[in-house]
Design a protein around this motif. Structure first.
Motif, mmCIF file in Angstrom:
data_model
loop_
_atom_site.group_PDB
_atom_site.id
_atom_site.type_symbol
_atom_site.label_atom_id
_atom_site.label_comp_id
_atom_site.label_asym_id
_atom_site.label_seq_id
_atom_site.Cartn_x
_atom_site.Cartn_y
_atom_site.Cartn_z
ATOM 1 N N PRO A 65 0.819 -1.223 0.000
ATOM 2 C CA PRO A 65 0.000 0.000 0.000
ATOM 3 C C PRO A 65 0.853 1.273 0.000
ATOM 4 O O PRO A 65 0.438 2.289 -0.570
ATOM 5 C CB PRO A 65 -0.814 -0.126 1.301
ATOM 6 N N ASP A 66 2.028 1.214 0.624
ATOM 7 C CA ASP A 66 2.900 2.394 0.636
ATOM 8 C C ASP A 66 3.485 2.662 -0.754
ATOM 9 O O ASP A 66 3.650 3.830 -1.149
ATOM 10 C CB ASP A 66 4.033 2.206 1.643
ATOM 11 N N VAL A 67 3.809 1.603 -1.486
ATOM 12 C CA VAL A 67 4.333 1.791 -2.837
ATOM 13 C C VAL A 67 3.251 2.426 -3.712
ATOM 14 O O VAL A 67 3.525 3.328 -4.505
ATOM 15 C CB VAL A 67 4.821 0.452 -3.437
ATOM 16 N N ARG A 68 2.008 1.981 -3.546
ATOM 17 C CA ARG A 68 0.905 2.600 -4.295
ATOM 18 C C ARG A 68 0.737 4.068 -3.872
ATOM 19 O O ARG A 68 0.529 4.951 -4.711
ATOM 20 C CB ARG A 68 -0.388 1.820 -4.038
ATOM 21 N N ARG A 69 0.835 4.320 -2.588
ATOM 22 C CA ARG A 69 0.696 5.703 -2.101
ATOM 23 C C ARG A 69 1.810 6.573 -2.662
ATOM 24 O O ARG A 69 1.606 7.750 -2.999
ATOM 25 C CB ARG A 69 0.724 5.679 -0.568
ATOM 26 N N SER A 70 3.017 6.026 -2.774
ATOM 27 C CA SER A 70 4.138 6.765 -3.346
ATOM 28 C C SER A 70 3.854 7.137 -4.799
ATOM 29 O O SER A 70 4.122 8.270 -5.235
ATOM 30 C CB SER A 70 5.423 5.927 -3.257
ATOM 31 N N ALA A 71 3.324 6.186 -5.567
ATOM 32 C CA ALA A 71 2.998 6.455 -6.968
ATOM 33 C C ALA A 71 1.922 7.527 -7.076
ATOM 34 O O ALA A 71 2.019 8.448 -7.907
ATOM 35 C CB ALA A 71 2.552 5.163 -7.658
#
Length: 465
Positions: free
Chosen positions: A41-47
């Motif tokens: 979820p953090d990688v998605r939030r970063s994107a």
């Protein structure tokens, strides 16, 4: 006295420095660790964060592209001149794992500035180097009075580089039309040192394999059968011993087919290389390698074969007098321009088959390969990158190569565009290590370089011989 474009750029950067660093710190606080499923979820939030910030910067198109793994970000800002060259910038927004107990002096995802250095995971690798493009394009517009960049500017920022980019090539193939460019600029690299600005002109490719050697159907008594049946561990040792000749050249027939010979030896020799210091960094005691080449040439511009692991038979305490049933060898091959990974794989398979004696079965498994890439030294885009960096640093720019491998070659291979490298990180930044940091002065020099680059490319590309 009116301001020069350079002074306009530098004034603009200083005026927006604080806001730029605040935004970068906000992005660094997102623990976008692609290798750990809990952080998906953090990688998605970063994107999502990056796509929103690129739109805020002025990119009319900024999209999150899904993959079977982590998402990538694509952005595009067309030039108002349809004849302008198209440039695609590559970087990644995922980061390596990090925890305070690994040896960090501060929380890895709570950015902190100490002595004009920004410490955080991703500060140099690679969020800082991606993000300097946002302020750079705005400084470019401020200095030129343009409403659009002087080139058709595109960005592709992947989310799985630190996990081996397993879906990146497929993503590039899927979106090849939208990613099409005259040149690719990779901002996921570094410079020689703070005092020696450099441009990387190539990265080696990579092919890896595991060779498993099978002899008897089970471990057998070395007294009853030794000297009368083939031993897989002995076969593994002989295989490894046959990998190089007496000049440390790879002895696999056909391995060097197509290798592009060095044309930049004099340029590499200009670098202030201290071999004793390099050995200290390598925690090694002597330099060794292919005869006729310097250490820098060996690690940057020559192909290699390395034994990454070897094993077989009894390895516990005491003795166990057996002929082992199996043994294994793990090999990796760094490839240079002109080498084809598929050809190298065939050569390795044929060579290994010839080395193994009757009675030993040889199974070879290759993993996915990475192609090498090399920027022609006379390419007009390389000349523009060099001029822009020299203008920002006010120093001569030298040339390096990278001994490692990365996904840049996929962009070159699929898009058919030359790959160039623009990075400002230095070895002390500690990529993948505790206390990763970026030198703020260098980070802003990266901003300044890109502010000059787009105009230089637009002006000189179409007039290039």
């Amino acid at each position: 006295m009116s301001q020069t474009p350079d002074s306009v750029v530098r004034t603009y950067i200083q005026q927006h420095r604080a806001a730029f660093l605040d935004d970068l710190a906000a992005w660094l606080r997102i623990p976008s660790v692609s290798a750990q499923p809990d952080h998906a979820p953090d990688v998605r939030r970063s994107a999502d964060w990056l796509a929103a910030k690129l739109k805020e910067t002025g990119f009319p198109t900024a999209e999150v592209w899904q993959t079977p793994g982590a998402p990538a970000v694509f952005a595009e800002w067309p030039c108002d001149d349809p004849q302008a060259p198209t440039v695609l910038v590559y970087g990644h927004h995922d980061v390596q794992p990090a925890a305070r107990e690994d040896g960090w002096d501060s929380e890895p995802f709570e950015p902190v500035v100490r002595e004009n250095r920004l410490y955080a995971r991703g500060a140099a690798d690679d969020k800082g180097q991606v993000f300097f493009h946002t302020l750079g394009v705005r400084a470019h517009l401020a200095a030129t009075g343009r409403s659009t960049p002087a080139v058709h500017l595109k960005l592709i920022v992947e989310g799985e580089e630190e996990s081996g980019s397993p879906h990146f090539r497929a993503l590039v193939e899927q979106h090849a039309e939208r990613l099409a460019a005259d040149a690719v600029i990779v901002s996921d690299t570094g410079m020689w040192s703070e005092d020696t600005p450099t441009v990387c002109t190539g990265m080696r490719g990579l092919a890896e394999c595991e060779i498993r050697l099978h002899g008897p159907d089970q471990d057998i008594h070395s007294g009853s059968f030794g000297g009368a049946v083939p031993n897989p561990a002995t076969a593994a040792a002989r295989l490894v011993a046959a990998l190089h000749d007496e000049h440390a050249r790879v002895a696999i027939p056909g391995f060097y087919d197509g290798v592009v010979e060095l044309t930049d030896r004099e340029l590499l020799a200009e670098l202030p290389f201290d071999e004793r210091q390099w050995l200290r960094t390598a925690k090694s005691y002597a330099a060794q390698g292919e005869a006729g080449y310097t250490t820098l040439e060996r690690i940057w511009a020559r192909p290699t074969a390395e034994v990454n692991g070897i094993g077989g038979g009894y390895q516990g305490p005491g003795s166990k007098t057996i002929i082992p049933s199996a043994a294994m060898v793990k090999l990796s091959f760094r490839l240079v321009a002109g080498q084809d990974p598929g050809h190298v794989e065939k050569a390795v398979r044929a060579w290994a088959g010839q080395q193994v004696p009757p009675g030993i079965r040889c199974d070879i498994t290759f993993s996915g390969a990475t192609r090498p890439c090399l920027t022609p030294l006379d390419h007009p885009a390389l000349r523009s990158v060099t001029r822009a960096m020299g203008r920002a640093f006010e120093k001569p720019v030298r040339f390096t190569r990278e001994g490692g491998s990365g996904p840049a070659a996929d962009l070159q291979d699929v898009l058919g565009a030359p790959v160039l490298f623009l990075g400002i990180s230095v070895p002390s930044d500690g990529w993948h290590a505790p206390n990763e940091k970026v030198e703020l002065d260098l980070l802003l020099k990266g901003v300044e370089t890109t502010a000059y680059l787009w105009g230089d490319l637009a002006e000189n590309w179409r007039h290039a011989p």
